[in-house]
Motif scaffolding. Structure first.
Motif, PDB file in Angstrom:
ATOM      1  N   LEU A  93      33.792  14.866 -24.731  1.00 39.24           N
ATOM      2  CA  LEU A  93      33.524  13.939 -25.832  1.00 39.24           C
ATOM      3  C   LEU A  93      34.778  13.254 -26.373  1.00 39.24           C
ATOM      4  CD1 LEU A  93      30.622  15.593 -27.851  1.00 39.24           C
ATOM      5  CD2 LEU A  93      30.553  13.556 -26.401  1.00 39.24           C
ATOM      6  N   PRO A  94      35.945  13.916 -26.476  1.00 37.58           N
ATOM      7  CA  PRO A  94      37.125  13.179 -26.945  1.00 37.58           C
ATOM      8  C   PRO A  94      37.450  11.961 -26.068  1.00 37.58           C
ATOM      9  CG  PRO A  94      37.528  15.527 -27.120  1.00 37.58           C
ATOM     10  CD  PRO A  94      36.222  15.360 -26.365  1.00 37.58           C
ATOM     11  N   LYS A  95      37.133  12.029 -24.784  1.00 34.18           N
ATOM     12  CA  LYS A  95      37.343  10.885 -23.885  1.00 34.18           C
ATOM     13  C   LYS A  95      36.189   9.899 -23.965  1.00 34.18           C
ATOM     14  CE  LYS A  95      37.581   9.735 -18.967  1.00 34.18           C
ATOM     15  NZ  LYS A  95      37.675  10.265 -17.600  1.00 34.18           N
ATOM     16  N   LEU A  96      34.950  10.399 -23.958  1.00 33.93           N
ATOM     17  CA  LEU A  96      33.777   9.537 -23.872  1.00 33.93           C
ATOM     18  C   LEU A  96      33.341   8.967 -25.219  1.00 33.93           C
ATOM     19  CD1 LEU A  96      31.647  11.633 -21.351  1.00 33.93           C
ATOM     20  CD2 LEU A  96      33.070   9.623 -20.874  1.00 33.93           C
ATOM     21  N   PHE A  97      33.723   9.598 -26.298  1.00 40.85           N
ATOM     22  CA  PHE A  97      33.348   9.173 -27.651  1.00 40.85           C
ATOM     23  C   PHE A  97      34.606   9.181 -28.515  1.00 40.85           C
ATOM     24  CE2 PHE A  97      30.378   9.693 -31.420  1.00 40.85           C
ATOM     25  CZ  PHE A  97      29.595   8.583 -31.135  1.00 40.85           C
ATOM     26  N   PRO A  98      35.631   8.384 -28.123  1.00 41.28           N
ATOM     27  CA  PRO A  98      36.965   8.514 -28.693  1.00 41.28           C
ATOM     28  C   PRO A  98      37.071   8.198 -30.183  1.00 41.28           C
ATOM     29  CG  PRO A  98      36.827   6.556 -27.331  1.00 41.28           C
ATOM     30  CD  PRO A  98      35.555   7.316 -27.129  1.00 41.28           C
ATOM     31  N   HIS A  99      36.163   7.428 -30.713  1.00 40.67           N
ATOM     32  CA  HIS A  99      36.259   7.100 -32.138  1.00 40.67           C
ATOM     33  C   HIS A  99      35.824   8.258 -33.031  1.00 40.67           C
ATOM     34  CE1 HIS A  99      32.254   5.980 -30.766  1.00 40.67           C
ATOM     35  NE2 HIS A  99      31.826   6.123 -32.007  1.00 40.67           N
ATOM     36  N   ARG A 100      35.263   9.331 -32.419  1.00 42.48           N
ATOM     37  CA  ARG A 100      34.930  10.543 -33.173  1.00 42.48           C
ATOM     38  C   ARG A 100      35.266  11.767 -32.332  1.00 42.48           C
ATOM     39  NH1 ARG A 100      29.351  11.182 -35.072  1.00 42.48           N
ATOM     40  NH2 ARG A 100      30.191  13.189 -35.608  1.00 42.48           N
ATOM     41  N   PRO A 101      36.540  12.038 -32.078  1.00 44.61           N
ATOM     42  CA  PRO A 101      36.910  13.173 -31.233  1.00 44.61           C
ATOM     43  C   PRO A 101      36.450  14.515 -31.795  1.00 44.61           C
ATOM     44  CG  PRO A 101      38.857  12.188 -32.248  1.00 44.61           C
ATOM     45  CD  PRO A 101      37.693  11.298 -32.567  1.00 44.61           C
ATOM     46  N   GLU A 102      36.204  14.587 -33.099  1.00 47.07           N
ATOM     47  CA  GLU A 102      35.735  15.831 -33.703  1.00 47.07           C
ATOM     48  C   GLU A 102      34.277  16.126 -33.351  1.00 47.07           C
ATOM     49  OE1 GLU A 102      34.475  12.650 -36.579  1.00 47.07           O
ATOM     50  OE2 GLU A 102      36.223  12.994 -35.314  1.00 47.07           O
ATOM     51  N   ALA A 103      33.579  15.183 -32.713  1.00 46.21           N
ATOM     52  CA  ALA A 103      32.181  15.405 -32.330  1.00 46.21           C
ATOM     53  C   ALA A 103      32.051  16.622 -31.416  1.00 46.21           C
ATOM     54  CB  ALA A 103      31.621  14.162 -31.642  1.00 46.21           C
ATOM     55  N   ARG A 104      33.071  16.898 -30.639  1.00 51.26           N
ATOM     56  CA  ARG A 104      33.078  18.064 -29.759  1.00 51.26           C
ATOM     57  C   ARG A 104      32.780  19.342 -30.526  1.00 51.26           C
ATOM     58  NH1 ARG A 104      36.049  22.248 -29.385  1.00 51.26           N
ATOM     59  NH2 ARG A 104      36.376  23.342 -27.415  1.00 51.26           N
ATOM     60  N   ASP A 105      33.357  19.464 -31.707  1.00 53.04           N
ATOM     61  CA  ASP A 105      33.248  20.695 -32.484  1.00 53.04           C
ATOM     62  C   ASP A 105      31.814  21.005 -32.902  1.00 53.04           C
ATOM     63  OD1 ASP A 105      35.980  20.741 -32.178  1.00 53.04           O
ATOM     64  OD2 ASP A 105      36.370  19.876 -34.158  1.00 53.04           O
ATOM     65  N   GLY A 106      30.992  19.975 -33.073  1.00 58.80           N
ATOM     66  CA  GLY A 106      29.605  20.188 -33.455  1.00 58.80           C
ATOM     67  C   GLY A 106      28.780  20.876 -32.382  1.00 58.80           C
ATOM     68  N   PHE A 107      29.251  20.831 -31.142  1.00 59.58           N
ATOM     69  CA  PHE A 107      28.562  21.496 -30.033  1.00 59.58           C
ATOM     70  C   PHE A 107      29.267  22.782 -29.607  1.00 59.58           C
ATOM     71  CE2 PHE A 107      27.436  17.005 -29.613  1.00 59.58           C
ATOM     72  CZ  PHE A 107      26.059  17.090 -29.533  1.00 59.58           C
ATOM     73  N   ALA A 108      30.587  22.799 -29.748  1.00 61.86           N
ATOM     74  CA  ALA A 108      31.372  23.932 -29.257  1.00 61.86           C
ATOM     75  C   ALA A 108      31.400  25.105 -30.234  1.00 61.86           C
ATOM     76  CB  ALA A 108      32.802  23.480 -28.955  1.00 61.86           C
ATOM     77  N   ALA A 109      31.058  24.852 -31.488  1.00 63.91           N
ATOM     78  CA  ALA A 109      31.143  25.902 -32.502  1.00 63.91           C
ATOM     79  C   ALA A 109      30.184  27.057 -32.194  1.00 63.91           C
ATOM     80  CB  ALA A 109      30.822  25.318 -33.874  1.00 63.91           C
ATOM     81  N   GLU A 110      30.574  28.230 -32.630  1.00 65.85           N
ATOM     82  CA  GLU A 110      29.740  29.415 -32.430  1.00 65.85           C
ATOM     83  C   GLU A 110      28.364  29.191 -33.062  1.00 65.85           C
ATOM     84  OE1 GLU A 110      29.913  34.148 -33.481  1.00 65.85           O
ATOM     85  OE2 GLU A 110      31.787  33.058 -33.133  1.00 65.85           O
ATOM     86  N   GLY A 111      27.330  29.594 -32.343  1.00 66.53           N
ATOM     87  CA  GLY A 111      25.965  29.434 -32.820  1.00 66.53           C
ATOM     88  C   GLY A 111      25.352  28.089 -32.498  1.00 66.53           C
ATOM     89  N   ARG A 112      26.078  27.219 -31.807  1.00 69.27           N
ATOM     90  CA  ARG A 112      25.577  25.869 -31.489  1.00 69.27           C
ATOM     91  C   ARG A 112      25.164  25.731 -30.027  1.00 69.27           C
ATOM     92  NH1 ARG A 112      23.821  22.901 -35.240  1.00 69.27           N
ATOM     93  NH2 ARG A 112      24.554  21.008 -34.261  1.00 69.27           N
ATOM     94  N   GLN A 113      25.071  26.847 -29.290  1.00 68.30           N
ATOM     95  CA  GLN A 113      24.746  26.795 -27.866  1.00 68.30           C
ATOM     96  C   GLN A 113      23.366  26.184 -27.616  1.00 68.30           C
ATOM     97  OE1 GLN A 113      25.933  29.591 -29.370  1.00 68.30           O
ATOM     98  NE2 GLN A 113      27.991  29.637 -28.526  1.00 68.30           N
ATOM     99  N   ALA A 114      22.374  26.534 -28.444  1.00 64.40           N
ATOM    100  CA  ALA A 114      21.021  25.995 -28.247  1.00 64.40           C
ATOM    101  C   ALA A 114      21.021  24.481 -28.438  1.00 64.40           C
ATOM    102  CB  ALA A 114      20.029  26.662 -29.186  1.00 64.40           C
ATOM    103  N   HIS A 115      21.762  24.016 -29.428  1.00 63.28           N
ATOM    104  CA  HIS A 115      21.870  22.568 -29.671  1.00 63.28           C
ATOM    105  C   HIS A 115      22.548  21.880 -28.487  1.00 63.28           C
ATOM    106  CE1 HIS A 115      22.261  18.799 -31.735  1.00 63.28           C
ATOM    107  NE2 HIS A 115      23.580  18.888 -31.804  1.00 63.28           N
ATOM    108  N   ALA A 116      23.603  22.485 -27.981  1.00 58.64           N
ATOM    109  CA  ALA A 116      24.304  21.919 -26.822  1.00 58.64           C
ATOM    110  C   ALA A 116      23.390  21.893 -25.603  1.00 58.64           C
ATOM    111  CB  ALA A 116      25.577  22.710 -26.533  1.00 58.64           C
ATOM    112  N   GLN A 117      22.643  22.973 -25.369  1.00 59.88           N
ATOM    113  CA  GLN A 117      21.752  23.021 -24.206  1.00 59.88           C
ATOM    114  C   GLN A 117      20.660  21.966 -24.305  1.00 59.88           C
ATOM    115  OE1 GLN A 117      20.117  26.829 -23.132  1.00 59.88           O
ATOM    116  NE2 GLN A 117      18.807  25.939 -21.579  1.00 59.88           N
ATOM    117  N   GLU A 118      20.062  21.829 -25.479  1.00 57.06           N
ATOM    118  CA  GLU A 118      19.012  20.822 -25.668  1.00 57.06           C
ATOM    119  C   GLU A 118      19.560  19.418 -25.441  1.00 57.06           C
ATOM    120  OE1 GLU A 118      15.864  19.339 -29.112  1.00 57.06           O
ATOM    121  OE2 GLU A 118      17.292  20.935 -29.565  1.00 57.06           O
TER     122      GLU A 118
END
Length: 195
Positions: A93-118
């Motif tokens: 995401l930091p490469k593909l969505f560069p204007h919001r590099p922090e977007a990665r954290d919304g998926f990588a954070a603990e407890g967010r695996q189901a959201h990432a998988q969906e």
């Protein structure tokens, strides 16, 4: 010209189960990806991953993992694509969505695996649909399938990665002489509502 392209992509395109012995070159597969990569995905996340299976050795690894009814058509197809989705797509995401590099954290954070998988599955499915549209636009035929042992395909082809199999699609030049009659589709009022 517009009508011809719409016919090629939608109205006249058919799911193929038999294939002519005509190879699909590397350049065509590169062009195919270079078209489908423009598919829209949420936050431009692009989670789909594609394995183009062409060699006899790779086909021999795949065939036992297919349902019996899908083995022969997969053996015949010039190319079989394993369409996967990367559960760790957010690392890009930091490469593909560069204007919001922090977007990665919304998926990588603990407890967010189901959201990432969906997110990976939904957007990877969109990209898989675009694979079929792009292939048809290039004059190729497609035969998408869901009859396979997904866990076995993952173990054989994605072992040690964060990628999982979504569906499998044969690609090449179909043998139109063996097509059965086109099956019906639901009418607008059976599938759609206007609110």
């Amino acid at each position: 010209m517009r009508r011809n392209m719409l016919d090629r992509i939608f109205r006249e395109a058919r799911t193929q189960n038999a294939w002519r012995d005509t190879p699909v070159g590397d350049e065509t597969l590169q062009e195919l990806y270079d078209l489908l990569k423009w598919a829209p995905t949420s936050m431009n996340c692009g989670p789909a991953r594609f394995l183009f299976i062409r060699s006899p050795e790779a086909k021999q690894r795949l065939l036992p993992l297919m349902s019996p009814g899908n083995r022969e058509k997969t053996r015949q197809a010039p190319v079989t694509v394993i369409v996967g989705y990367d559960l760790e797509f957010y690392e890009h995401l930091p490469k593909l969505f560069p204007h919001r590099p922090e977007a990665r954290d919304g998926f990588a954070a603990e407890g967010r695996q189901a959201h990432a998988q969906e997110t990976a599955f939904r957007n990877g499915s969109l990209q898989g649909g675009y694979l079929i549209l792009a292939a048809r636009a290039l004059g190729l035929d497609c035969g998408p399938m869901s009859g396979f042992d997904a866990a076995a395909v993952d173990a054989e082809f994605w072992q040690g990665t964060s990628v999982r199999t979504n569906f499998i699609c044969n690609i090449g030049y179909g043998d139109h002489a063996v097509l059965h009659q086109r099956l019906p589709r639901l009418a607008f009022d059976e599938a759609c509502r206007l609110l």
